[in-house]
Scaffold this motif. Structure first.
Motif, PDB file in Angstrom:
ATOM      1  N   LEU A  51       0.824  -1.208   0.000  1.00 50.32           N
ATOM      2  CA  LEU A  51       0.000   0.000   0.000  1.00 50.32           C
ATOM      3  C   LEU A  51       0.860   1.260   0.000  1.00 50.32           C
ATOM      4  N   PHE A  52       1.905   1.274   0.817  1.00 45.96           N
ATOM      5  CA  PHE A  52       2.812   2.419   0.849  1.00 45.96           C
ATOM      6  C   PHE A  52       3.503   2.609  -0.496  1.00 45.96           C
ATOM      7  N   THR A  53       3.958   1.513  -1.103  1.00 48.54           N
ATOM      8  CA  THR A  53       4.634   1.599  -2.400  1.00 48.54           C
ATOM      9  C   THR A  53       3.690   2.122  -3.467  1.00 48.54           C
ATOM     10  N   TRP A  54       2.456   1.657  -3.473  1.00 48.57           N
ATOM     11  CA  TRP A  54       1.482   2.105  -4.465  1.00 48.57           C
ATOM     12  C   TRP A  54       1.199   3.591  -4.304  1.00 48.57           C
ATOM     13  N   VAL A  55       0.977   4.052  -3.077  1.00 46.89           N
ATOM     14  CA  VAL A  55       0.713   5.474  -2.839  1.00 46.89           C
ATOM     15  C   VAL A  55       1.931   6.309  -3.212  1.00 46.89           C
ATOM     16  N   TRP A  56       3.118   5.838  -2.890  1.00 48.38           N
ATOM     17  CA  TRP A  56       4.341   6.563  -3.227  1.00 48.38           C
ATOM     18  C   TRP A  56       4.508   6.687  -4.735  1.00 48.38           C
ATOM     19  N   LEU A  57       4.242   5.604  -5.467  1.00 50.39           N
ATOM     20  CA  LEU A  57       4.379   5.652  -6.919  1.00 50.39           C
ATOM     21  C   LEU A  57       3.350   6.575  -7.552  1.00 50.39           C
ATOM     22  N   VAL A  58       2.104   6.481  -7.120  1.00 46.37           N
ATOM     23  CA  VAL A  58       1.045   7.275  -7.745  1.00 46.37           C
ATOM     24  C   VAL A  58       1.169   8.750  -7.405  1.00 46.37           C
ATOM     25  N   PHE A  59       1.298   9.075  -6.134  1.00 46.17           N
ATOM     26  CA  PHE A  59       1.260  10.472  -5.726  1.00 46.17           C
ATOM     27  C   PHE A  59       2.632  11.117  -5.578  1.00 46.17           C
ATOM     28  N   GLY A  60       3.685  10.335  -5.519  1.00 44.74           N
ATOM     29  CA  GLY A  60       5.020  10.905  -5.389  1.00 44.74           C
ATOM     30  C   GLY A  60       5.779  10.933  -6.694  1.00 44.74           C
ATOM     31  N   GLU A  61       5.986   9.775  -7.262  1.00 47.65           N
ATOM     32  CA  GLU A  61       6.807   9.679  -8.463  1.00 47.65           C
ATOM     33  C   GLU A  61       6.105  10.200  -9.710  1.00 47.65           C
ATOM     34  N   LEU A  62       4.835   9.873  -9.889  1.00 44.51           N
ATOM     35  CA  LEU A  62       4.135  10.365 -11.080  1.00 44.51           C
ATOM     36  C   LEU A  62       4.043  11.885 -11.083  1.00 44.51           C
ATOM     37  N   ARG A  63       3.882  12.455  -9.903  1.00 46.41           N
ATOM     38  CA  ARG A  63       3.764  13.915  -9.810  1.00 46.41           C
ATOM     39  C   ARG A  63       5.021  14.618 -10.322  1.00 46.41           C
ATOM     40  N   THR A  64       6.172  14.037 -10.092  1.00 44.31           N
ATOM     41  CA  THR A  64       7.414  14.682 -10.493  1.00 44.31           C
ATOM     42  C   THR A  64       7.955  14.193 -11.827  1.00 44.31           C
ATOM     43  N   LYS A  65       7.569  12.999 -12.263  1.00 45.86           N
ATOM     44  CA  LYS A  65       8.152  12.431 -13.475  1.00 45.86           C
ATOM     45  C   LYS A  65       7.318  12.647 -14.735  1.00 45.86           C
ATOM     46  N   VAL A  66       6.003  12.624 -14.618  1.00 47.03           N
ATOM     47  CA  VAL A  66       5.140  12.709 -15.786  1.00 47.03           C
ATOM     48  C   VAL A  66       4.688  14.156 -15.959  1.00 47.03           C
ATOM     49  N   ILE A  67       5.516  14.919 -16.643  1.00 46.94           N
ATOM     50  CA  ILE A  67       5.239  16.328 -16.918  1.00 46.94           C
ATOM     51  C   ILE A  67       5.459  16.556 -18.405  1.00 46.94           C
ATOM     52  N   GLU A  68       4.494  17.199 -19.037  1.00 44.75           N
ATOM     53  CA  GLU A  68       4.591  17.515 -20.456  1.00 44.75           C
ATOM     54  C   GLU A  68       4.815  19.016 -20.602  1.00 44.75           C
ATOM     55  N   VAL A  69       5.797  19.391 -21.382  1.00 43.80           N
ATOM     56  CA  VAL A  69       6.130  20.800 -21.590  1.00 43.80           C
ATOM     57  C   VAL A  69       5.957  21.121 -23.066  1.00 43.80           C
ATOM     58  N   THR A  70       5.219  22.207 -23.347  1.00 44.32           N
ATOM     59  CA  THR A  70       5.015  22.665 -24.711  1.00 44.32           C
ATOM     60  C   THR A  70       5.510  24.100 -24.808  1.00 44.32           C
ATOM     61  N   ILE A  71       6.394  24.352 -25.765  1.00 46.59           N
ATOM     62  CA  ILE A  71       6.934  25.688 -25.972  1.00 46.59           C
ATOM     63  C   ILE A  71       6.382  26.219 -27.285  1.00 46.59           C
ATOM     64  N   GLU A  72       5.636  27.316 -27.208  1.00 45.83           N
ATOM     65  CA  GLU A  72       5.113  27.968 -28.396  1.00 45.83           C
ATOM     66  C   GLU A  72       5.779  29.331 -28.513  1.00 45.83           C
ATOM     67  N   ASN A  73       5.233  30.204 -29.313  1.00 42.70           N
ATOM     68  CA  ASN A  73       5.865  31.488 -29.614  1.00 42.70           C
ATOM     69  C   ASN A  73       6.384  32.203 -28.371  1.00 42.70           C
ATOM     70  N   ASN A  74       5.500  32.707 -27.543  1.00 44.87           N
ATOM     71  CA  ASN A  74       5.930  33.447 -26.354  1.00 44.87           C
ATOM     72  C   ASN A  74       5.449  32.803 -25.070  1.00 44.87           C
ATOM     73  N   THR A  75       4.996  31.586 -25.122  1.00 45.50           N
ATOM     74  CA  THR A  75       4.470  30.938 -23.923  1.00 45.50           C
ATOM     75  C   THR A  75       5.097  29.556 -23.739  1.00 45.50           C
ATOM     76  N   ILE A  76       5.182  29.174 -22.500  1.00 48.61           N
ATOM     77  CA  ILE A  76       5.605  27.828 -22.120  1.00 48.61           C
ATOM     78  C   ILE A  76       4.466  27.245 -21.297  1.00 48.61           C
ATOM     79  N   GLU A  77       3.987  26.070 -21.703  1.00 46.83           N
ATOM     80  CA  GLU A  77       2.890  25.424 -20.989  1.00 46.83           C
ATOM     81  C   GLU A  77       3.396  24.139 -20.352  1.00 46.83           C
ATOM     82  N   LYS A  78       3.128  24.006 -19.046  1.00 44.98           N
ATOM     83  CA  LYS A  78       3.526  22.815 -18.299  1.00 44.98           C
ATOM     84  C   LYS A  78       2.260  22.089 -17.864  1.00 44.98           C
TER      85      LYS A  78
END
Length: 89
Positions: A51-78
Protein backbone atom coordinates in the motif's frame (compact mmCIF):
# COMPACT_ATOMS: atom_id res chain seq x y z
CA UNK A 1 6.16 24.57 -31.54
CA UNK A 2 8.30 22.26 -29.42
CA UNK A 3 6.75 19.48 -27.37
CA UNK A 4 8.46 17.27 -24.82
CA UNK A 5 8.59 13.47 -25.14
CA UNK A 6 8.43 10.96 -22.32
CA UNK A 7 11.51 8.92 -21.58
CA UNK A 8 11.44 5.22 -20.74
CA UNK A 9 11.96 5.96 -17.03
CA UNK A 10 8.79 8.04 -16.91
CA UNK A 11 6.79 5.28 -18.59
CA UNK A 12 8.22 2.62 -16.28
CA UNK A 13 6.41 4.03 -13.23
CA UNK A 14 2.86 3.51 -14.61
CA UNK A 15 3.88 -0.02 -15.59
CA UNK A 16 5.03 -0.65 -12.00
CA UNK A 17 1.77 0.75 -10.65
CA UNK A 18 -0.28 -1.54 -12.88
CA UNK A 19 1.89 -4.53 -11.96
CA UNK A 20 1.64 -3.93 -8.20
CA UNK A 21 -2.12 -3.36 -8.43
CA UNK A 22 -2.74 -6.50 -10.48
CA UNK A 23 -0.54 -8.68 -8.27
CA UNK A 24 -2.29 -7.36 -5.16
CA UNK A 25 -5.73 -7.97 -6.71
CA UNK A 26 -4.72 -11.51 -7.66
CA UNK A 27 -3.48 -12.29 -4.14
CA UNK A 28 -6.66 -10.90 -2.58
CA UNK A 29 -8.97 -12.86 -4.89
CA UNK A 30 -7.07 -16.10 -4.31
CA UNK A 31 -7.33 -15.74 -0.53
CA UNK A 32 -10.90 -14.46 -0.35
CA UNK A 33 -12.65 -14.57 2.16
CA UNK A 34 -9.89 -13.42 4.46
CA UNK A 35 -9.93 -14.97 7.92
CA UNK A 36 -8.79 -12.36 10.42
CA UNK A 37 -7.69 -14.91 13.03
CA UNK A 38 -5.49 -16.66 10.45
CA UNK A 39 -3.44 -13.58 9.51
CA UNK A 40 0.28 -13.68 10.23
CA UNK A 41 2.40 -10.61 10.94
CA UNK A 42 4.28 -10.96 7.63
CA UNK A 43 0.99 -10.72 5.68
CA UNK A 44 0.08 -7.53 7.49
CA UNK A 45 3.58 -6.13 6.94
CA UNK A 46 3.53 -6.96 3.22
CA UNK A 47 0.07 -5.41 2.84
CA UNK A 48 1.24 -2.17 4.42
CA UNK A 49 4.40 -2.24 2.30
CA UNK A 50 2.43 -2.77 -0.94
CA UNK A 51 0.00 0.00 0.00
CA UNK A 52 2.81 2.42 0.85
CA UNK A 53 4.63 1.60 -2.40
CA UNK A 54 1.48 2.10 -4.46
CA UNK A 55 0.71 5.47 -2.84
CA UNK A 56 4.34 6.56 -3.23
CA UNK A 57 4.38 5.65 -6.92
CA UNK A 58 1.05 7.27 -7.74
CA UNK A 59 1.26 10.47 -5.73
CA UNK A 60 5.02 10.90 -5.39
CA UNK A 61 6.81 9.68 -8.46
CA UNK A 62 4.14 10.36 -11.08
CA UNK A 63 3.76 13.91 -9.81
CA UNK A 64 7.41 14.68 -10.49
CA UNK A 65 8.15 12.43 -13.48
CA UNK A 66 5.14 12.71 -15.79
CA UNK A 67 5.24 16.33 -16.92
CA UNK A 68 4.59 17.52 -20.46
CA UNK A 69 6.13 20.80 -21.59
CA UNK A 70 5.02 22.66 -24.71
CA UNK A 71 6.93 25.69 -25.97
CA UNK A 72 5.11 27.97 -28.40
CA UNK A 73 5.87 31.49 -29.61
CA UNK A 74 5.93 33.45 -26.35
CA UNK A 75 4.47 30.94 -23.92
CA UNK A 76 5.61 27.83 -22.12
CA UNK A 77 2.89 25.42 -20.99
CA UNK A 78 3.53 22.81 -18.30
CA UNK A 79 1.00 19.99 -17.82
CA UNK A 80 1.28 17.24 -15.22
CA UNK A 81 -0.38 13.82 -15.08
CA UNK A 82 -3.52 15.09 -13.33
CA UNK A 83 -4.16 17.51 -16.18
CA UNK A 84 -3.26 20.63 -14.22
CA UNK A 85 -1.88 23.28 -16.57
CA UNK A 86 0.40 26.21 -15.92
CA UNK A 87 1.24 28.79 -18.57
CA UNK A 88 4.20 31.12 -18.43
CA UNK A 89 4.85 34.11 -20.69
Amino acid sequence: MLKSKFKFRALLIPVLIIAITSISAYIITENWPIKIEGLRWIEIYMTVLFLFTWVWLVFGELRTKVIEVTIENNTIEKRNYLGLNQKYN
